[in-house]
Motif scaffolding. Structure first.
Motif, short mmCIF file in Angstrom:
data_model
loop_
_atom_site.label_atom_id
_atom_site.label_comp_id
_atom_site.label_asym_id
_atom_site.label_seq_id
_atom_site.Cartn_x
_atom_site.Cartn_y
_atom_site.Cartn_z
N SER A 62 -6.48 9.87 7.31
CA SER A 62 -7.13 10.16 6.03
C SER A 62 -6.53 11.40 5.38
CB SER A 62 -8.63 10.34 6.24
OG SER A 62 -8.89 11.41 7.15
N ASP A 103 4.96 4.76 3.48
CA ASP A 103 4.78 5.77 2.44
C ASP A 103 5.82 5.56 1.35
OD1 ASP A 103 4.35 7.98 0.88
OD2 ASP A 103 4.85 9.45 2.42
N LYS A 121 -3.29 10.37 3.81
CA LYS A 121 -3.54 9.54 2.63
C LYS A 121 -3.83 10.42 1.41
CE LYS A 121 -6.45 5.77 0.96
NZ LYS A 121 -7.56 4.83 1.29
N THR A 122 -4.66 11.45 1.61
CA THR A 122 -4.96 12.39 0.52
C THR A 122 -3.71 13.16 0.11
OG1 THR A 122 -7.21 12.64 1.36
CG2 THR A 122 -6.41 14.33 -0.17
N ASP A 171 -1.27 5.47 -7.61
CA ASP A 171 -2.66 5.62 -7.21
C ASP A 171 -3.28 4.27 -6.86
OD1 ASP A 171 -2.61 8.36 -7.48
OD2 ASP A 171 -3.39 8.35 -9.52
N ARG A 172 -2.93 3.25 -7.65
CA ARG A 172 -3.48 1.92 -7.39
C ARG A 172 -3.01 1.38 -6.04
NH1 ARG A 172 -1.80 -2.62 -11.59
NH2 ARG A 172 0.07 -2.64 -10.28
N GLN A 173 -1.75 1.73 -5.66
CA GLN A 173 -1.19 1.26 -4.40
C GLN A 173 -1.43 2.23 -3.25
OE1 GLN A 173 2.71 -0.43 -6.85
NE2 GLN A 173 3.00 0.40 -4.81
N HIS A 174 -2.18 3.32 -3.49
CA HIS A 174 -2.40 4.38 -2.50
C HIS A 174 -1.06 4.95 -2.03
CE1 HIS A 174 -6.59 3.25 -2.45
NE2 HIS A 174 -6.26 2.00 -2.13
N TRP A 175 -0.08 4.93 -2.93
CA TRP A 175 1.25 5.49 -2.70
C TRP A 175 1.89 4.90 -1.45
CZ3 TRP A 175 3.54 7.78 -6.60
CH2 TRP A 175 2.73 8.30 -7.62
N GLN A 176 1.73 3.58 -1.31
CA GLN A 176 2.38 2.83 -0.26
C GLN A 176 3.18 1.68 -0.89
OE1 GLN A 176 -1.02 1.79 2.28
NE2 GLN A 176 -0.17 3.11 3.86
N ARG A 223 -1.28 11.14 -2.09
CA ARG A 223 -1.68 11.08 -3.50
C ARG A 223 -1.29 12.35 -4.24
NH1 ARG A 223 -5.66 12.24 -7.15
NH2 ARG A 223 -6.15 10.57 -8.62
#
Length: 565
Positions: A482, A519, A485-486, A507-512, A489
């Motif tokens: 987590s 990543d 993940k933060t 942001d929509r893809q959670h930067w993946q 972004r």
């Protein structure tokens, strides 16, 4: 191991022309799962379990597939061959390489090819380029070795490590020198030829019971070929080898602990107080801060002795103890204290001038290039340069670079049309955009065949504070998913400060990456993909776009072409 079996079956059953059909997400998931298990076992000092898991990862076909992808599709040197003259730039040759490495065990490697690249001081830096097979095997070994060392690397080591950057090292030094912090004096140290002189015996001894340590020894002693003659290597790691940065980190780890032990022994700080020394290391570059000059002079012999064990020595011409109020350079930045103890970090003057000379030389070498192509090149180059300095005090430097670029482009236009009047050149090559005057422009045709005008972007980024990575945190730690993940972004927002579309997509893809699941900002080039192709009347609406790694984009497009066929 179910995923690994799927990936292995996929590789064995696919024909030569279906490299793109490999399930990259499954392969990445298998490798990341094993890396996390190695990390956790190493963190708990379960060394036999670490060794067993490393053996699994070294034999994993998923690891081999991803290593071939990294070496032949992502690495900057993918088009540079070793002594065998071999590269793999298409799916057929990559599949052939995978099969060859599956069937051939790790053996004595081929000597590296010695090439030279210019350094900033005018000298030449030697690079050793292994063959493509050895580079792939080195990446396989690196993938298994790195998670075992990540839990034990020092917190203030930032070079060539996942999730860390040069900006973290700069922020650490800024905290040690700013305002009432205890750092007033700085040891600006330089190791003489660190990569060229590290002791082979020390590296192998540090590897302990790593299953592939004998293969690492073979790479270190493989020798190099220069002007058709083979030379032996008795020390150092080849600059250009995939595993070399990791081996250098392993050899240089421990200097921060040495400083803390010396400070504790000499009672320079209370047991409950922070260490009197500040420290930041990026690969073989490091800086030590202290409240007074005397402490740095006392620990300098200890540092020399510590380096001697590793076969290294300080470059006395470049190593000096300076007052923080006089400033010093580190990783392309100038760090200096001012009145009332305030510390400012600015772009290093020499590096800025070198970059301007590079752009000026490129313009002189391309006098007949179309203005639109010049803009594409400069927008990419200037954007990357501006991003690197967005976290420090750079506004005045940005203005200076913009002014110099304008004058360079004016001279480029005058050389291009020596007989044309100035007003004609200004009307043809310069225009107005968003309230900016005298903006270099060029007409081109977009992907839909429409005429459009490109404009040169400003060398400017809004200032944003870089958030220091937490302690010894690593992306391989399964307990910190987590947190990373933060952090992804935040890094994504900083990477595209002036590209709202890319920020929203990220942001929509959670930067993946949606193809490989990794990543998105892992130092790979990023492309924007249209789910409905432009050739099929696809739009630029957000619902039709996604961000992918460049290699993933290529592989997915190739897979779609095969499916249509």
């Amino acid at each position: 191991m179910a995923v690994d079996v799927v990936a292995a079956t996929t590789v064995q059953t696919l024909p030569n022309d279906t490299w793109a059909r490999i399930n990259w997400r499954q392969a990445n998931r298998e490798v990341e799962r094993l890396q996390q298990r190695i990390f956790r076992a190493s963190q708990q000092e379960q060394w036999q379990k670490v060794r067993s898991l490393q053996k699994l990862l070294l034999r994993s076909r998923s690891n081999l597939i991803l290593s071939v992808r990294q070496v032949t599709q992502v690495a900057k040197g993918k088009k540079t061959p070793g002594v065998d003259g071999r590269v793999a730039l298409d799916g057929v040759s990559r599949m052939a390489l995978v099969r060859e490495l599956q069937q051939t065990p790790m053996t004595r490697p081929v000597p590296v090819r010695r090439v030279y690249i210019p350094k900033a001081n005018g000298k030449q830096r030697p690079l050793g380029i292994p063959t493509i097979a050895d580079r792939t095997r080195q990446h396989v070994v690196k993938t298994a070795l790195e998670p075992a060392w990540e839990p034990h690397f020092e917190a203030n080591s930032y070079g060539f490590r996942p999730g860390r950057s040069a900006h973290d090292a700069i922020v650490v030094l800024w905290h040690r020198l700013n305002k009432r912090a205890r750092g007033k004096w700085v040891l600006d140290a330089d190791i003489r030829g660190a990569f060229d002189h590290i002791s082979h015996a020390f590296i192998v001894q540090r590897l302990g019971n790593f299953p592939a340590r004998q293969q690492v020894r073979a790479w270190l002693t493989a020798g190099y070929v220069e002007f058709g003659k083979v030379h032996e290597t008795t020390e150092g790691t080849p600059q250009g080898g995939v595993v070399s940065p990791l081996l250098a980190n392993i050899a240089l780890d421990g200097l921060q602990q040495l400083l803390w032990d010396l400070s504790r022994q000499r009672k320079w700080h209370k047991p409950s107080a922070p260490c009197s020394f500040g420290f930041a290391r990026y690969a073989d570059d490091y800086v030590v801060t202290a409240p007074d000059r005397g402490r740095l002079e006392m620990v300098l012999p200890e540092i020399r002795a510590w380096l001697a064990v590793r076969g290294l020595e300080l470059n006395e011409d470049k190593t000096c103890i300076v007052n923080a109020y006089d400033g010093f350079n580190f990783l392309g930045f100038t760090i200096r204290k001012y009145a009332k103890g305030k510390c400012l970090v600015t772009p290093q003057k020499d590096k800025v001038l070198d970059k301007l000379r590079e752009w000026k030389h490129w313009l002189r070498q391309h006098p007949t290039t179309k203005p639109a192509d010049v803009i594409k090149y400069l927008n990419h180059q200037v954007g990357q340069w501006a991003n690197y300095y967005q976290h420090v005090t750079s506004s005045r430097v940005y203005s200076y670079v913009n002014n110099r670029l304008f004058k360079m482009l004016q001279s480029w236009c005058y050389r291009r049309h020596p007989k044309k009047p100035r007003w004609w050149i200004s009307e043809r090559y310069f225009g107005r955009q968003d309230g900016r005057y005298w903006v270099f422009k060029g007409d081109t045709t977009d992907r839909r065949g429409s005429r459009t005008t490109l404009y040169l972007a400003k060398a400017f980024r809004p200032h944003s504070e870089h958030v220091l990575v937490r302690g010894m945190a690593s992306p391989m730690d399964p307990a910190l998913q987590s947190y990373w993940k933060t952090r992804r972004r935040a890094n994504g927002q900083a990477a595209y400060p002036q590209a709202a579309t890319k920020r929203r997509l990220g942001d929509r893809q959670h930067w993946q990456c949606l193809v490989c699941g990794r990543d998105l900002l892992n130092d790979e080039p990023v492309d924007m993909h249209h789910q409905v192709r432009v050739a099929d009347n696809g739009t630029d609406h957000l619902s039709n776009l996604e961000l992918r790694h460049e290699a993933c984009h290529y592989n997915a497009e190739a897979q779609d072409s095969l499916s249509c066929a």
